[in-house]
Scaffold this motif. Structure first.
Motif, PDB file in Angstrom:
ATOM      1  N   ARG A  59       0.831  -1.209   0.000  1.00 15.55           N
ATOM      2  CA  ARG A  59       0.000   0.000   0.000  1.00 15.55           C
ATOM      3  C   ARG A  59       0.868   1.263   0.000  1.00 15.55           C
ATOM      4  O   ARG A  59       0.570   2.256   0.672  1.00 15.55           O
ATOM      5  N   TYR A  60       1.921   1.177  -0.782  1.00 19.20           N
ATOM      6  CA  TYR A  60       2.871   2.285  -0.939  1.00 19.20           C
ATOM      7  C   TYR A  60       2.820   2.769  -2.377  1.00 19.20           C
ATOM      8  O   TYR A  60       2.882   1.967  -3.317  1.00 19.20           O
ATOM      9  N   TRP A 416      -8.438  -6.617  10.264  1.00 15.61           N
ATOM     10  CA  TRP A 416      -8.209  -6.670   8.827  1.00 15.61           C
ATOM     11  C   TRP A 416      -7.837  -5.320   8.229  1.00 15.61           C
ATOM     12  O   TRP A 416      -7.393  -5.248   7.080  1.00 15.61           O
ATOM     13  N   HIS A 417      -8.008  -4.249   8.959  1.00 14.32           N
ATOM     14  CA  HIS A 417      -7.701  -2.918   8.430  1.00 14.32           C
ATOM     15  C   HIS A 417      -6.218  -2.843   8.062  1.00 14.32           C
ATOM     16  O   HIS A 417      -5.343  -2.979   8.916  1.00 14.32           O
ATOM     17  N   ALA A 418      -5.959  -2.609   6.792  1.00 16.43           N
ATOM     18  CA  ALA A 418      -4.628  -2.833   6.237  1.00 16.43           C
ATOM     19  C   ALA A 418      -3.571  -1.884   6.794  1.00 16.43           C
ATOM     20  O   ALA A 418      -3.791  -0.681   6.927  1.00 16.43           O
ATOM     21  N   MET A 419      -2.408  -2.457   7.088  1.00 18.32           N
ATOM     22  CA  MET A 419      -1.245  -1.647   7.391  1.00 18.32           C
ATOM     23  C   MET A 419      -0.536  -1.334   6.064  1.00 18.32           C
ATOM     24  O   MET A 419      -0.825  -1.932   5.024  1.00 18.32           O
ATOM     25  N   SER A 420       0.382  -0.371   6.087  1.00 16.07           N
ATOM     26  CA  SER A 420       1.150  -0.023   4.899  1.00 16.07           C
ATOM     27  C   SER A 420       2.627   0.046   5.250  1.00 16.07           C
ATOM     28  O   SER A 420       2.992   0.197   6.423  1.00 16.07           O
ATOM     29  N   TYR A 421       3.467  -0.080   4.223  1.00 17.43           N
ATOM     30  CA  TYR A 421       4.914  -0.077   4.445  1.00 17.43           C
ATOM     31  C   TYR A 421       5.583   0.833   3.428  1.00 17.43           C
ATOM     32  O   TYR A 421       5.310   0.742   2.221  1.00 17.43           O
ATOM     33  N   SER A 422       6.441   1.718   3.903  1.00 15.75           N
ATOM     34  CA  SER A 422       7.197   2.600   3.029  1.00 15.75           C
ATOM     35  C   SER A 422       8.639   2.117   2.934  1.00 15.75           C
ATOM     36  O   SER A 422       9.378   2.179   3.934  1.00 15.75           O
ATOM     37  N   PRO A 423       9.082   1.648   1.767  1.00 16.90           N
ATOM     38  CA  PRO A 423      10.498   1.281   1.630  1.00 16.90           C
ATOM     39  C   PRO A 423      11.405   2.499   1.742  1.00 16.90           C
ATOM     40  O   PRO A 423      12.608   2.351   1.975  1.00 16.90           O
ATOM     41  N   LYS A 424      10.830   3.692   1.614  1.00 14.08           N
ATOM     42  CA  LYS A 424      11.618   4.918   1.740  1.00 14.08           C
ATOM     43  C   LYS A 424      11.948   5.207   3.193  1.00 14.08           C
ATOM     44  O   LYS A 424      13.103   5.512   3.538  1.00 14.08           O
ATOM     45  N   THR A 425      10.967   5.119   4.081  1.00 11.81           N
ATOM     46  CA  THR A 425      11.219   5.364   5.508  1.00 11.81           C
ATOM     47  C   THR A 425      11.611   4.090   6.255  1.00 11.81           C
ATOM     48  O   THR A 425      12.172   4.162   7.350  1.00 11.81           O
ATOM     49  N   GLY A 426      11.278   2.943   5.680  1.00 10.13           N
ATOM     50  CA  GLY A 426      11.540   1.661   6.354  1.00 10.13           C
ATOM     51  C   GLY A 426      10.572   1.375   7.485  1.00 10.13           C
ATOM     52  O   GLY A 426      10.834   0.501   8.302  1.00 10.13           O
ATOM     53  N   LEU A 427       9.444   2.084   7.520  1.00 11.44           N
ATOM     54  CA  LEU A 427       8.486   1.931   8.609  1.00 11.44           C
ATOM     55  C   LEU A 427       7.181   1.322   8.119  1.00 11.44           C
ATOM     56  O   LEU A 427       6.790   1.491   6.964  1.00 11.44           O
ATOM     57  N   VAL A 428       6.522   0.610   9.037  1.00  5.57           N
ATOM     58  CA  VAL A 428       5.199   0.051   8.789  1.00  5.57           C
ATOM     59  C   VAL A 428       4.192   0.881   9.570  1.00  5.57           C
ATOM     60  O   VAL A 428       4.416   1.197  10.750  1.00  5.57           O
ATOM     61  N   TYR A 429       3.067   1.227   8.930  1.00  2.14           N
ATOM     62  CA  TYR A 429       2.061   2.091   9.546  1.00  2.14           C
ATOM     63  C   TYR A 429       0.833   1.236   9.855  1.00  2.14           C
ATOM     64  O   TYR A 429       0.137   0.773   8.956  1.00  2.14           O
ATOM     65  N   ILE A 430       0.610   1.008  11.161  1.00  4.36           N
ATOM     66  CA  ILE A 430      -0.338   0.001  11.619  1.00  4.36           C
ATOM     67  C   ILE A 430      -1.495   0.652  12.377  1.00  4.36           C
ATOM     68  O   ILE A 430      -1.272   1.402  13.337  1.00  4.36           O
ATOM     69  N   MET A 502      -2.542   4.112   4.001  1.00  5.90           N
ATOM     70  CA  MET A 502      -1.837   4.158   2.736  1.00  5.90           C
ATOM     71  C   MET A 502      -0.706   5.165   2.885  1.00  5.90           C
ATOM     72  O   MET A 502      -0.881   6.205   3.523  1.00  5.90           O
ATOM     73  N   VAL A 503       0.480   4.874   2.292  1.00  9.05           N
ATOM     74  CA  VAL A 503       1.626   5.762   2.427  1.00  9.05           C
ATOM     75  C   VAL A 503       2.216   6.027   1.045  1.00  9.05           C
ATOM     76  O   VAL A 503       2.115   5.189   0.143  1.00  9.05           O
ATOM     77  N   THR A 504       2.826   7.195   0.873  1.00  9.80           N
ATOM     78  CA  THR A 504       3.379   7.580  -0.423  1.00  9.80           C
ATOM     79  C   THR A 504       4.847   7.968  -0.313  1.00  9.80           C
ATOM     80  O   THR A 504       5.371   8.215   0.780  1.00  9.80           O
TER      81      THR A 504
END
Length: 712
Positions: A59-60, A416-430, A502-504
């Motif tokens: 979701r990035y 079930w509410h989706a987490m997202s992951y940013s390969p830019k920050t290296g963080l997961v948003y839960i 969702m993360v961008t």
């Protein structure tokens, strides 16, 4: 407002798609072939091609036009009123300027992503197909799939349906479940290599044996099926994995189905050509009943890897051996390459945050556990043994003496509410939630317990006969470092139903809220950068896409899901998202958007009715209480306090009048168009008992309100 509610209401009840050729010609011509290559491409940001944007489920988005500096300029670009929808939980897809989404009862629409103009609509007639399954299903689903010009939707009554993406015309339809059993589909289909994968739910409502099925996307024919739990050993085993699993069960579990339904948590891993499944809880929840001699009960509450072409078992990691709290692992499974040791060598890993309160990092080549740590309050275990991969359980947490308060509760620390992951920050948003549950099986007949049939019985009590008051639960959006296994930042949210994220690449995290807020946060610091109130509770996650060089952010708004319906209570009722009070919407935002926010309906809190000429009979209340829990709670809420999914029965004139109550419950007066199921087997005496239980809850609510007013 670009579109009127009146204009969009036309055609919602049609059984066939409405093709609007002129509208489609106005849309951009399709140039993207959505196949394995497109779904593996992490660099493109124009389209949102799958539930998690692509195969990796992160979701990035790599789009940067909306960023930490510009996000404050976000405004509404267009909105689509959805007056006949109710629960909107899904993730829309965007392909070459056309947005596709499924709403209540899986009604599916294609619209111009730039303007919101309706192109076509398809109604699968889920209520008509459901029959008695209306009792065990909601109106919602979490999304659809796209593959080479074909849209695949799933219906709550258990069908997969393929549609022509240009016209909305049906190509094929396949029933994936036994229509005589209380099974439903609330999740989204997963496409890969010309196949489409789907599971189902239903462990709470009858004997259920979980499985997943893969179908050929061109024909709808079954390609392979894999069962999560073993059946009766006397009947033989479908494959060696079932024989292996049977050694971890005791008693006659097959009489209860075993469970393990895969209702969410499907990921295709293109690098290992494998399907990763997040499996469900047991049937029933209580292991003392389904497997009385103990055992790990494979493959419940596990991550399971299957060969994508054949469905053959490859490996598994079980998050909760012998699970007994509804800590299923049906949450999203996110793929990423992680430098776990800081040496520049990356591991092809998966990240998973199931209900049980831990965050897991697993080597997806072999299922080896790499990292595990708590993300929330956890009292059932002190940690995870990294040598064995097994949880270190707290003595007494399995309510061995019949009763125990445990954190987290069945809604989980992460649902079930989706987490997202940013390969830019290296963080997961839960989206995290914290709430306890009091498990109590002292009134359960362990030996004589039998699976329900189109009713609710988990073989353990959790106080669903009582209202859920505000303040018992807390929730927050957390940024989690999966390598260091630490929380980096946290933003508080409201109550316990916490929508997806969702993360961008613009370092912006988007999330809706049950209080009606839609907010953007700085992905690095957690600072709230922008927020707007949309006037209605949110359950769905947002997406972002680009058309003609302009970035958009879209979100479905329609309060719903199991937390809203099954639990509900004053905790959610307080927000005023009562049944039918607000018009559902699809909102799309862009920089410098100028469209005024629509008036969707004011918050409304129904007032319980207490007739002066009605005398509550305590004996009938006692009789009606278990009937309410088993037949009514899943829609009308714990303690008859609705969270907004269905009418609050305490405030319903229909319940005051026994003839009117009978017309709806026994005679099915509201099956169409509302989906209120019919219960022919409920006797007149049972109906009267239900009436007295609801009336008693209304009296309690009024007394509590008067008492609180006096204290103020």
């Amino acid at each position: 407002m670009r579109l009127s509610a009146r204009g969009l209401a036309v055609g919602v009840t049609l059984s066939l798609a409405i093709a609007l050729p002129l509208g489609f010609n106005a849309a951009r011509a399709a140039t993207t072939t959505v196949d394995a290559a497109a779904l593996s491409d992490q660099a493109q940001g124009k389209n949102w091609l799958a539930y998690g944007r692509n195969f990796y489920e992160q979701r990035y988005s790599p789009l940067t036009q909306i960023n930490t500096e510009s996000v404050k300029r976000l405004g509404l670009e267009w909105n689509m009123p959805l007056p006949k929808d109710r629960s909107l939980l899904g993730t829309p897809l965007v392909v070459d300027g056309v947005l596709y989404f499924s709403g209540s009862w899986s009604v599916t629409r294609a619209i111009e992503a730039k303007t919101g103009k309706l192109l076509w609509e398809f109604d699968p007639k889920s209520i008509e197909h459901a029959g008695d399954r209306l009792r065990v299903m909601w109106d919602s689903n979490r999304g659809l799939a796209y593959w080479k010009g074909t849209i695949v939707i799933c219906t709550i009554d258990g069908r997969l349906i393929a549609l022509d993406a240009k016209t909305g015309k049906q190509r094929w339809s396949t029933q994936t479940t036994d229509k005589s059993k209380p099974l439903y589909i609330s999740g989204h289909p997963k496409v890969f290599r010309g196949l489409v994968l789907i599971g189902n739910g239903g462990t709470e409502f009858g004997a259920s044996r979980g499985y997943v099925s893969a179908y050929h996307i061109t024909t709808g024919k079954l390609a392979w099926r894999w069962f999560v739990v073993p059946g009766n050993p006397k009947d033989g085993f479908e494959d060696p994995s079932q024989e292996m699993a049977a050694k971890t069960w005791t008693g006659e579990w097959w009489k209860f189905g075993g469970g393990g339904n895969v209702w969410n948590g499907l990921t295709y891993d293109p690098e290992f050509n494998q399907i990763l499944l997040g499996t469900g809880n047991g049937s029933p929840w209580n292991r003392k009943v389904r497997s009385p001699g103990g055992g790990d009960n494979l493959f419940l509450c596990s991550i399971v890897a299957l060969d994508a072409d054949t469905g053959k078992y490859k490996w598994h990691y079980q998050t909760n051996p012998g699970e007994t709290w509804d800590y299923n692992s049906s949450m999203d499974i996110v793929l990423a390459d992680l430098d776990l040791n800081g040496n520049g060598k990356k591991t092809k890993a998966l990240m998973h945050a199931p209900k049980n309160g831990f965050f897991y990092v697993v080597d997806r080549s072999n299922g080896k556990l790499l990292k595990a740590e708590k993300i929330a309050k956890v009292t059932w275990a002190t940690g995870i043994d990294m040598k064995t991969g097994r949880p270190i359980e707290v003595e007494g947490a399995r309510y061995e003496d019949g009763e125990e308060v445990v954190w987290p509760g069945p809604l989980g620390a992460h649902n079930w509410h989706a987490m997202s992951y940013s390969p830019k920050t290296g963080l997961v948003y839960i989206p995290k939630s914290e709430q306890p549950a009091q498990f109590n099986d002292t009134k359960i007949k362990m030996v004589d317990w039998r699976s329900p049939y189109f009713a609710t019985d988990t073989a353990v009590g959790m106080g669903l006969e009582n209202d859920v008051p505000p303040g018992v639960s807390t929730s927050s959006l957390i940024a989690w470092d999966p390598i260091k296994q630490v929380k980096v930042w946290e933003q508080p949210t409201k109550e316990f139903w916490n929508p997806g994220t969702m993360v961008t690449a613009g370092d912006v995290v988007f999330q809706g809220g049950i209080d009606g807020s839609f907010s953007a946060y700085h992905a690095v610091s957690g600072e709230k950068l922008w927020s707007v109130n949309l006037g209605s509770g949110i359950s769905a996650p947002p997406i972002t896409y680009e058309v003609d060089g302009k970035q958009y952010v879209s979100l479905l708004v329609g309060f719903g899901g199991a937390g809203v319906s099954f639990v509900g209570g004053e905790a959610l009722r307080q927000f005023g998202w009562a049944y039918g009070a607000q018009t559902r919407q699809l909102y799309t935002f862009a920089l410098d958007g100028k469209t005024p926010l629509p008036k969707v309906g004011d918050p409304f809190i129904p007032k319980p009715i207490v007739p002066t000429d009605f005398k509550v009979d305590p004996a009938l209340v006692a009789k009606g209480e278990p009937l309410y829990v088993s037949h009514c709670t899943m829609c009308h809420g714990a303690g008859a306090a609705s969270g907004g999914y269905a009418p609050d029965l305490r405030a319903s004139p229909m319940v005051v009048s026994l003839p009117a109550f009978k017309a709806v419950v026994q005679n099915g007066a509201k099956v169409q168009p509302f989906g209120m199921p019919q219960f022919k087997e409920i006797s007149d005496s049972d109906l009267e008992a239900l009436q007295h239980f609801v009336r008693s809850r209304a009296e309690i609510a009024v007394k509590n309100s008067e008492s609180a007013a006096k204290k103020e």
